[in-house]
Enzyme design. Structure first.
Site, PDB file in Angstrom:
ATOM      1  N   ASN A   1       3.334   2.807 -16.770  1.00 56.96           N
ATOM      2  CA  ASN A   1       1.942   2.522 -17.162  1.00 56.96           C
ATOM      3  C   ASN A   1       1.042   3.708 -16.865  1.00 56.96           C
ATOM      4  OD1 ASN A   1       1.362  -0.374 -18.189  1.00 56.96           O
ATOM      5  ND2 ASN A   1       2.934  -0.606 -16.611  1.00 56.96           N
TER       6      ASN A   1
ATOM      7  N   LYS B   1      -5.020  -0.652   7.809  1.00 56.82           N
ATOM      8  CA  LYS B   1      -5.280  -0.574   6.368  1.00 56.82           C
ATOM      9  C   LYS B   1      -6.596   0.159   6.114  1.00 56.82           C
ATOM     10  CE  LYS B   1      -4.709  -3.424   2.616  1.00 56.82           C
ATOM     11  NZ  LYS B   1      -3.995  -4.486   2.179  1.00 56.82           N
TER      12      LYS B   1
ATOM     13  N   ARG C   1       0.098  -3.195  -3.397  1.00 53.52           N
ATOM     14  CA  ARG C   1      -0.686  -3.486  -2.191  1.00 53.52           C
ATOM     15  C   ARG C   1      -1.966  -4.223  -2.534  1.00 53.52           C
ATOM     16  NH1 ARG C   1       1.572  -1.232   1.838  1.00 53.52           N
ATOM     17  NH2 ARG C   1       3.236   0.130   1.137  1.00 53.52           N
TER      18      ARG C   1
ATOM     19  N   HIS D   1      -1.065  -7.027 -14.765  1.00 56.07           N
ATOM     20  CA  HIS D   1      -0.094  -7.965 -14.204  1.00 56.07           C
ATOM     21  C   HIS D   1       0.800  -8.483 -15.340  1.00 56.07           C
ATOM     22  CE1 HIS D   1       1.513 -10.804 -11.347  1.00 56.07           C
ATOM     23  NE2 HIS D   1       1.428 -11.730 -12.274  1.00 56.07           N
TER      24      HIS D   1
END
Ligand code: GRF
Length: 187
Positions: free
Chosen positions: A14, A61, A87, A105
């Site tokens: 992609n 994070k 993530r 998605h």
């Protein structure tokens, strides 16, 4: 020309489609979250700067995402396109780019969020699945939907066939939607 960043964790097909089908934007930088991600090989070939930022090298994070933000700053990117980036975005990233982080998605959300969406669709014997592009929020594939395209599963198709069919849709839809969002914003 509007600059965007792409984040990837894996193959990067992609990412490549986004680079090669750009018209309203330029991909200024690729961020990958581990050094084996094949997306970085594509970045070399496509002459896109890339940075490997591995979360395990940071205490939290927040610190990991702050390092990404530090890298992005000189590139002056307006949008971030997640493309197989495995993530969840935390507040540091989300607050730095409000409503300007999008994701692709491989299912028709809200069906089959999270990992292995194609596998989930096969397990449920659905006859139609597809692709969703959505804004990213703090959830797993829960942000506002921007675009969807269906994929009719051919009778008896194996996983490989379905994956290829879905990816072909992704490679066309994702750059089209990014071009559209950026054109709309600049009008
Ligand atoms: C794509 O199917 C995308 O929908 C999902 O992860 C996959 C990434 O594929 N989020 P690639 O790395 O772009 O080839």
């Amino acid at each position: 020309m509007t600059k965007i960043a792409v984040f990837a964790s894996g193959n990067g097909s992609n990412f490549e489609a986004i680079v090669t089908n750009a018209s309203a934007y330029v991909v200024a930088v690729l961020i990958v979250d581990h050094k084996e991600a094949y997306a970085s090989e594509r970045a070399k070939r496509l002459d896109v700067p890339f940075y490997v930022v591995e979360p395990r090298e940071f205490k939290s994070k927040r610190e990991y995402e702050q390092e990404i933000l530090r890298i992005l700053e000189p590139f002056d990117v307006r949008w971030i396109a997640l493309a197989g980036y495995m993530r969840i975005c935390g507040p540091a990233l989300l607050n730095a780019y409000p409503d300007h982080i999008i994701n692709i998605h491989p299912a028709l959300l809200p069906s089959f969020p999270g990992k292995d969406a194609i596998f989930q669709a096969i397990n449920h014997h659905v006859k139609v699945t597809g692709v969703t592009i959505h804004f990213v929020d703090s959830g797993i594939d829960t942000g506002k939907i921007i675009a969807q395209a269906p994929y009719l599963i051919p009778e008896g198709a194996d996983e490989e066939t379905i994956r290829k069919g879905i990816q072909a849709i992704e490679h066309e839809l994702y750059p089209n939607i990014i071009n559209r969002l950026i054109k709309e914003e600049s009008q």
